[in-house]
Design a protein around this motif. Structure first.
Motif, short mmCIF file in Angstrom:
data_model
loop_
_atom_site.label_atom_id
_atom_site.label_comp_id
_atom_site.label_asym_id
_atom_site.label_seq_id
_atom_site.Cartn_x
_atom_site.Cartn_y
_atom_site.Cartn_z
N ILE A 806 -51.62 45.71 -74.78
CA ILE A 806 -50.94 46.20 -75.98
C ILE A 806 -50.37 47.60 -75.80
O ILE A 806 -49.59 48.06 -76.62
N SER A 807 -50.79 48.30 -74.72
CA SER A 807 -50.20 49.59 -74.38
C SER A 807 -50.67 49.94 -72.98
O SER A 807 -51.49 49.23 -72.39
N ASP A 808 -50.15 51.03 -72.41
CA ASP A 808 -50.60 51.45 -71.10
C ASP A 808 -52.09 51.73 -71.13
O ASP A 808 -52.57 52.56 -71.91
N GLY A 809 -52.80 51.03 -70.29
CA GLY A 809 -54.24 51.25 -70.17
C GLY A 809 -55.08 50.57 -71.23
O GLY A 809 -56.30 50.70 -71.22
N THR A 810 -54.47 49.82 -72.16
CA THR A 810 -55.23 49.17 -73.23
C THR A 810 -54.94 47.67 -73.24
O THR A 810 -53.79 47.24 -73.27
N VAL A 811 -56.02 46.89 -73.21
CA VAL A 811 -55.94 45.43 -73.23
C VAL A 811 -56.72 44.93 -74.44
O VAL A 811 -57.82 45.40 -74.73
N GLN A 812 -56.13 43.97 -75.15
CA GLN A 812 -56.83 43.33 -76.26
C GLN A 812 -57.28 41.95 -75.82
O GLN A 812 -56.49 41.15 -75.30
#
Length: 891
Positions: A806-812
């Motif tokens: 969902i963003s750089d460095g963030t996974v949902q």
């Protein structure tokens, strides 16, 4: 620029000069943090005046780690094995045996800085050496007076020592502590390490083995600063927030009080203006500083309208202001010096709670129920970094804690630690460096001196007080700093205590509460006997609810073995053998067969708690079951204290939440920054709005830590058997008063009935008016015999897993359990490198070790710094009854 109109020209020139000033200020200070060389002092015959000449040849000198210690340099050069692995620490010579000469080193750094031609001054700053040193630059001895004491900062005006060609050499010989102590297995060894004004843990403790060089070295930052003839030193900002505030809504004004020391390095008096700008308002004062002198200047008080306040985590935002304090000489040729200062607008108060008989902490007039963790030090070998501090403090925020106590056998933490606490909203309880174990609280046959002698440690009281004053100046502007403490489990000697309490702190701070020692009756009245803290071992979970302990417990702890990935990082293959529980002896102590390396790394027993899940088959099985115990222990600990908020307790501080080396006790994450289940159990139990199950009387309870009432909520309680069958227990609308605890209904009889044969799963959810989940708590309860036999008969469950970046460095990650399944129990998620399947550390999970009910969907957000990701990554998922899978994550 004739094509620009006059207004545009004005803006252009203002921006140009602002850019010029910003660049001058940005270059006014830089660190000497690479390119150092070192050698044992016995290998060179020349003195500092000769060694510090740029022409002196550094033949056979080796690369050095600065900031660092002799041991970190030796490790970097592969002269010693990693002392954090296995029994490697035993292979390294101890300073007590081999002698101090072995760890006495020269450190040399060549750097470029031309001698200024104007009135510019150049300063050499040391932020910490251990333990004493002599400093030379270009053939000159810089420190004309002794430079001793681990906690003292020193600044030297080196303008006249700089070479005209700009080629300079700094040479520093560093001597180990005066007393290195015998590491005989006692707390602080034989105790004599405390004769210094320095670290006490380095001679060994019950959670660490001795640090062989006793952390000798230039352990903190070395920097060069350039100023004009006037330099700004030790700025001080005090914020006053009168009244009882709320995090939201319009705010009444706050008062800002600012002061600083101004030093004139020239031989003539200088007049000028000390000033800063805040919210477009300039606050200033004209002063004159006599030649070669230092004065303290207090600026006019400033009333800040509509302030954005700083609050602890879970209570409000952590807003920070930044001002640029600068001195401008009257001739206005240029800024002589400037200092950028970050601060939060908040006020710390304390009051005595007559019901609990303990101290309450308030921020901006609002009482805060303290949920804290004890902190030793980030790294036992003093390898500090902003990135590691950020990760560790973020973990504490993620545990829903609001305070960290800095234990007194270590140090006053670094500004970078406090900056992270400011950002994440962690209050700090800062001990001075003294501990009852070394400083004479108890009679101890392992100590060299008797109690009366140890009571007067350290040998140099003046150095202690000088160091304390300097450390107060270093960190006093941080919003997170909440309390000062004289020492760990003991007051300082009378003359030190009196000076700290009655003179130094009122003069240099005066805004925070000072408690004479960590478990003092002034903080928590000891009506139970004993030391006023603890217990430290594993407890039956219901004891945290039923057994009353000290009303503001500064240390209460438990176990903390990491999972299988963590254990394999420091246990040799031949020592990857789990402890074997052998029962209880006649005197009630646990009998257990423990591998020698486990014992060396300070393992403490889980007793019969792991065997309640079935005797471990191997190390993997032991580690997995240990996580179940970890989660349950720390959730119960914080729930039990919260259940008696403002009745029995005003707070508790866990011993301890982290380890600075590869210890196996008291940790929510390991030395390598890999969380274990304790972190997430504590995160659950510490929720600011939390629904929970009291295992003693069967009551469903709620706790609200917020300052506002919570209305129109629905409490939903369901049970599930081992086959996944659902049993609705209650569903009721409810509300909560501010900062309160509420008992809802007892379900003990029904739960006992359902759990009798195989145990039971219990789901407690609190829903908001829009049906969003406000609190989600999940228990696994034993059968009538106290064991968890039913878990061993759970059918396998298959989860549907969806990942989305969902963003750089963030996974949902979304986990879905089919309604025909049983509970998918205790699932551990990890982000790993696709190639070698090794975890990427540190990684932050907004939940982990999650259980998914039949027909339920769970969403977890996972984040890690992009710079930590090398190549392709995958999500690893494995649960108690869920097979391990790896799912690719698309970039």
């Amino acid at each position: 620029m004739s094509y620009l109109n006059p207004f545009t020209k004005t803006i252009y020139f203002l921006l140009f000069y602002l850019f010029l000033f910003c660049n001058i200020n940005a270059q006014s200070r830089y660190e000497l943090n690479s390119g150092w060389k070192c050698i044992n002092y016995k290998e060179v015959k020349q003195q500092g005046e000769k060694i510090s000449l740029p022409s002196f040849q550094l033949k056979n000198w080796k690369n050095a780690v600065v900031p660092g210690t002799v041991l970190t340099t030796m490790l970097q050069n592969k002269e010693i094995p990693d002392p954090f692995y296995g029994m490697n620490n035993e292979k390294i010579p101890d300073i007590y045996t081999i002698g101090k000469d072995y760890y006495t080193y020269w450190f040399v750094k060549d750097f470029e800085e031309k001698q200024p031609t104007s009135d510019q001054q150049v300063w050499l700053h040391f932020r910490g050496i251990n333990y004493s040193c002599e400093v030379y630059l270009n053939g000159h001895k810089v420190n004309t007076e002794p430079f001793k004491g681990m906690y003292l900062r020193k600044a030297f005006n080196i303008t006249s020592y700089l070479r005209e060609d700009g080629k300079n050499r700094l040479a520093v010989i560093v001597f180990p502590p005066d007393e290195v102590g015998n590491p005989n297995g006692g707390q602080g060894g034989d105790g004599t390490i405390a004769k210094n004004v320095g670290l006490q843990y380095t001679a060994g403790w019950d959670w660490i083995k001795p640090i062989r060089d006793r952390n000798t070295g230039i352990w903190d930052k070395v920097s060069i600063e350039k100023t004009g003839s006037i330099s700004i030193q030790d700025p001080h900002i005090i914020t006053l927030v009168p009244g009882k505030r709320k995090p939201s809504g319009s705010q009444m004004p706050a008062i800002i009080k600012t002061s600083a020391s101004l030093t004139n390095s020239s031989n003539e008096a200088i007049s000028g203006t000390l000033e800063y700008t805040l919210e477009n308002q300039k606050i200033s004062k004209q002063v004159t500083i006599a030649a070669s002198s230092t004065i303290e200047v207090a600026l006019p008080e400033y009333e800040l309208k509509h302030p954005k306040l700083w609050w602890p985590a879970n209570y409000g935002a952590q807003h920070l202001y930044t001002i640029n304090l600068q001195f401008i000489p009257s001739d206005k040729k240029q800024i002589a010096d400037s200092d950028s200062i970050s601060f939060g607008v908040r006020e710390i108060q304390t009051t005595w709670n007559a019901i609990t008989r303990s101290r309450e902490i308030a921020v901006n007039g609002q009482e805060i129920f303290i949920k804290g963790g004890n902190w030793i030090i980030s790294d036992a070998m003093l390898r500090f970094s902003k990135e590691r501090y950020d990760a560790e403090i973020r973990f504490h925020r993620d545990m829903n804690l609001n305070l960290i106590r800095i234990w007194g056998g270590a140090l006053v933490e670094r500004p970078e630690f406090y900056e992270a606490c400011d950002r994440y909203g962690l209050l700090v309880f800062q001990d001075f460096w003294m501990s009852g174990d070394c400083n004479g609280r108890w009679e101890d046959p392992k100590k060299l001196d008797d109690q009366w002698t140890r009571r007067q440690y350290p040998d140099d009281h003046h150095l202690f007080l000088e160091s304390a004053a300097d450390m107060i100046k270093m960190i006093r502007n941080h919003a997170s700093l909440a309390m000062w403490c004289g020492g760990n489990e003991i007051t300082p000697p009378d003359d030190i205590l009196t000076s700290l309490r009655d003179s130094i702190l009122p003069k240099l701070d005066g805004t925070r509460w000072f408690v004479d020692y960590s478990n003092s009756d002034a903080m928590s009245y000891n009506f139970l006997g004993g030391n006023g803290d603890g217990p430290y071992g594993i407890q039956p979970t219901d004891s945290f609810w039923a057994s009353r302990t000290w009303p503001f417990n500064s240390e209460v702890g438990s176990v903390g073995v990491g999972d299988i990935e963590s254990l394999k990082r420091f246990l040799p293959i031949e020592n990857q053998t789990p402890p074997q529980y052998l029962g209880v002896s006649e005197n009630g102590s646990t009998k257990e067969k423990v591998d020698s390396v486990w014992d060396y790394h300070t393992y403490i027993s889980y007793g019969a708690h792991i065997n309640a899940y079935g005797a471990p088959k191997n190390l993997e099985d032991f580690a997995e079951k240990a996580q179940l115990v970890n989660y349950d222990q720390y959730r119960a600990l914080m729930e039990g204290f919260s259940a008696h908020m403002w009745d029995w307790y005003t707070g508790t501080i866990i011993w301890k939440t982290q380890n600075p080396w590869t210890s196996m006790r008291g940790q929510m994450y390991d030395y390598y920054l890999d969380p274990n289940a304790a972190l997430y159990g504590l995160r659950s139990g510490s929720e600011p709005l939390h629904a929970m199950y009291n295992p003693v009387d069967g009551f469903i309870m709620m706790v609200n830590n917020h300052f506002e009432s919570r209305n129109n909520m629905m409490l939903v309680v369901k049970a599930y058997d081992m086959q996944g069958k659902e049993y609705p227990l209650t569903q009721v609308f409810t509300y909560m008063e501010p900062s309160s605890v509420k008992r809802i209904i007892s379900l003990k009889e029904r739960i006992s009935e359902l759990s009798e044969k195989e145990g039971l799963f219990l789901s407690i959810k609190l829903l908001g008016s829009d049906k969003n989940v406000l609190s989600d708590n999940f228990y696994w309860l034993p059968s009538k015999n106290g064991n968890y036999d039913g878990l061993n008969h759970l059918k396998r469950a298959t989860l549907q897993v969806k990942t989305e970046k969902i963003s750089d460095g963030t996974v949902q990650v979304t986990l879905t359990n089919d309604s025909t399944n049983t509970v998918a129990f205790f699932n551990r998620l990890s982000i790993v490198n696709a190639k070698d399947k090794q975890r990427i550390l540190p990684t932050f999970y907004d939940n982990n070790y999650v259980s998914v009910l039949p027909g339920e969907k769970r969403t977890i957000n996972i984040s890690t710094a992009e710079k930590n990701i090398k190549g392709s990554i995958e999500l690893a998922l494995e649960g108690w009854n869920v097979d391990k899978v790896y799912i690719p994550i698309k970039k």
